[in-house]
Design a protein around this motif. Structure first.
Motif, short mmCIF file in Angstrom:
data_model
loop_
_atom_site.label_atom_id
_atom_site.label_comp_id
_atom_site.label_asym_id
_atom_site.label_seq_id
_atom_site.Cartn_x
_atom_site.Cartn_y
_atom_site.Cartn_z
N ALA A 7 -50.62 2.57 -39.84
CA ALA A 7 -51.72 3.52 -39.59
C ALA A 7 -51.35 4.93 -40.04
CB ALA A 7 -52.11 3.50 -38.11
N ARG A 8 -50.12 5.34 -39.78
CA ARG A 8 -49.68 6.68 -40.20
C ARG A 8 -49.57 6.74 -41.72
NH1 ARG A 8 -44.06 8.67 -38.65
NH2 ARG A 8 -44.47 7.18 -36.98
N TRP A 9 -48.97 5.71 -42.32
CA TRP A 9 -48.84 5.68 -43.78
C TRP A 9 -50.22 5.71 -44.43
CZ3 TRP A 9 -50.65 2.53 -47.60
CH2 TRP A 9 -50.09 2.72 -48.86
N HIS A 10 -51.14 4.90 -43.90
CA HIS A 10 -52.47 4.82 -44.50
C HIS A 10 -53.22 6.14 -44.36
CE1 HIS A 10 -56.63 3.06 -44.99
NE2 HIS A 10 -56.01 2.75 -46.11
N ALA A 11 -53.02 6.87 -43.27
CA ALA A 11 -53.66 8.18 -43.10
C ALA A 11 -53.20 9.14 -44.19
CB ALA A 11 -53.34 8.74 -41.72
N ASP A 12 -51.97 9.00 -44.64
CA ASP A 12 -51.44 9.85 -45.71
C ASP A 12 -51.80 9.34 -47.11
OD1 ASP A 12 -50.28 11.52 -43.82
OD2 ASP A 12 -48.33 10.52 -43.93
N HIS A 13 -52.29 8.12 -47.20
CA HIS A 13 -52.62 7.50 -48.49
C HIS A 13 -54.03 6.91 -48.42
CE1 HIS A 13 -48.21 7.50 -48.26
NE2 HIS A 13 -48.27 7.71 -49.56
N ASP A 14 -55.00 7.76 -48.12
CA ASP A 14 -56.36 7.27 -47.91
C ASP A 14 -57.03 6.74 -49.16
OD1 ASP A 14 -56.72 9.73 -49.09
OD2 ASP A 14 -58.14 10.46 -47.59
N GLN A 15 -56.40 6.92 -50.33
CA GLN A 15 -56.94 6.35 -51.55
C GLN A 15 -56.67 4.84 -51.64
OE1 GLN A 15 -54.21 8.19 -51.35
NE2 GLN A 15 -52.65 7.43 -52.75
N VAL A 16 -55.77 4.34 -50.80
CA VAL A 16 -55.48 2.90 -50.74
C VAL A 16 -56.54 2.27 -49.85
CG1 VAL A 16 -53.83 1.15 -50.01
CG2 VAL A 16 -53.02 3.24 -51.10
N ARG A 17 -57.23 1.29 -50.39
CA ARG A 17 -58.34 0.66 -49.69
C ARG A 17 -58.01 -0.77 -49.33
NH1 ARG A 17 -63.59 -0.07 -53.09
NH2 ARG A 17 -63.89 -2.17 -52.32
#
Length: 56
Positions: A7-17
């Protein structure tokens, strides 16, 4: 192992879907199946024959 929670990683990489197998198969020009061997056919079926037809 030193990796942040997803969740933390994805918040920093919101271009990853993240999407379903079906939506990914419909979207991609090329499809790479990197699922575990025993789940590969399940994933390909979930992608849908029409969505995979004619793709590499």
């Amino acid at each position: 192992m030193g990796n942040p929670p997803f969740a933390r990683w994805h918040a920093d990489h919101d271009q990853v879907r993240l999407d379903t197998f079906e939506a990914a198969a419909a979207f991609g020009e090329t499809v790479v199946n990197t699922t575990a061997g025993e789940q590969s056919l399940t994933a390909l079926h979930a992608g849908g024959a029409a969505n995979l037809n004619g793709k590499v």
